[in-house]
Motif scaffolding. Structure first.
Motif, mmCIF file in Angstrom:
data_model
loop_
_atom_site.group_PDB
_atom_site.id
_atom_site.type_symbol
_atom_site.label_atom_id
_atom_site.label_comp_id
_atom_site.label_asym_id
_atom_site.label_seq_id
_atom_site.Cartn_x
_atom_site.Cartn_y
_atom_site.Cartn_z
ATOM 1 N N GLY A 73 0.816 -1.220 0.000
ATOM 2 C CA GLY A 73 0.000 0.000 0.000
ATOM 3 C C GLY A 73 0.842 1.259 0.000
ATOM 4 O O GLY A 73 0.556 2.218 -0.722
ATOM 5 N N TRP A 76 2.361 1.870 -3.303
ATOM 6 C CA TRP A 76 1.407 2.479 -4.226
ATOM 7 C C TRP A 76 1.254 3.969 -3.940
ATOM 8 O O TRP A 76 1.230 4.782 -4.864
ATOM 9 C CB TRP A 76 0.031 1.810 -4.166
ATOM 10 C CG TRP A 76 -0.920 2.505 -5.080
ATOM 11 C CD1 TRP A 76 -1.002 2.371 -6.426
ATOM 12 C CD2 TRP A 76 -1.877 3.516 -4.731
ATOM 13 N NE1 TRP A 76 -1.961 3.214 -6.937
ATOM 14 C CE2 TRP A 76 -2.499 3.926 -5.916
ATOM 15 C CE3 TRP A 76 -2.253 4.096 -3.524
ATOM 16 C CZ2 TRP A 76 -3.493 4.900 -5.931
ATOM 17 C CZ3 TRP A 76 -3.238 5.069 -3.543
ATOM 18 C CH2 TRP A 76 -3.854 5.455 -4.741
ATOM 19 N N THR A 77 1.127 4.344 -2.663
ATOM 20 C CA THR A 77 0.928 5.766 -2.361
ATOM 21 C C THR A 77 2.121 6.605 -2.804
ATOM 22 O O THR A 77 1.944 7.685 -3.360
ATOM 23 C CB THR A 77 0.659 5.997 -0.861
ATOM 24 O OG1 THR A 77 1.772 5.542 -0.092
ATOM 25 C CG2 THR A 77 -0.611 5.333 -0.415
#
Length: 128
Positions: A73, A76-77
């Motif tokens: 995650g 991705w950010t």
């Protein structure tokens, strides 16, 4: 002055979402997530160093499902934020303002961030 003829703006019932507005809101949210994540990572490193915690527990957390979810995650950010910043830098230089180019770069930002995050995750996994 009488304002009876003027509608409320933006009127939420008639407002249509555009990819640029979605990317703008997502960019701000991801920026806050990145700020909190970097702060927590730095605090974690300081606490681990100060308390002389064994690194095996850190690797155990990183190899759990939650650790893999968080690392994927966060990759991705960070990749989304980087690609959207490149898009904004092009706008600052005066390129990509027309609607077709703006929509295309928005879609490329979304798909590119997923591809880049998977590349970052698997390269990082191979190095560890």
């Amino acid at each position: 002055m009488q304002y009876e003829k003027n509608p409320l703006t933006p009127h939420l019932e008639i407002y249509t979402w555009h990819i640029s507005s979605l990317l703008s809101i997502t960019h701000r949210i991801v920026g806050i997530i990145n700020l909190v994540a970097i702060t927590l990572i730095c605090l974690g490193v300081i606490i681990i160093s100060a308390l002389n915690i064994n690194y095996d527990s850190v690797f155990l957390l990183a190899n759990s499902f939650l650790g893999k979810f968080i690392s994927l995650g966060l990759s991705w950010t960070f990749s989304y934020h980087i690609l959207n910043e490149i898009r904004h830098l092009a706008w600052d230089l005066g390129y990509g303002f027309d609607l077709k180019t703006s929509n295309l770069t928005g879609i490329l930002t979304i798909f590119g961030s997923f591809i880049l995050s998977l590349i970052i995750y698997f390269v990082g996994k191979a190095l560890i």
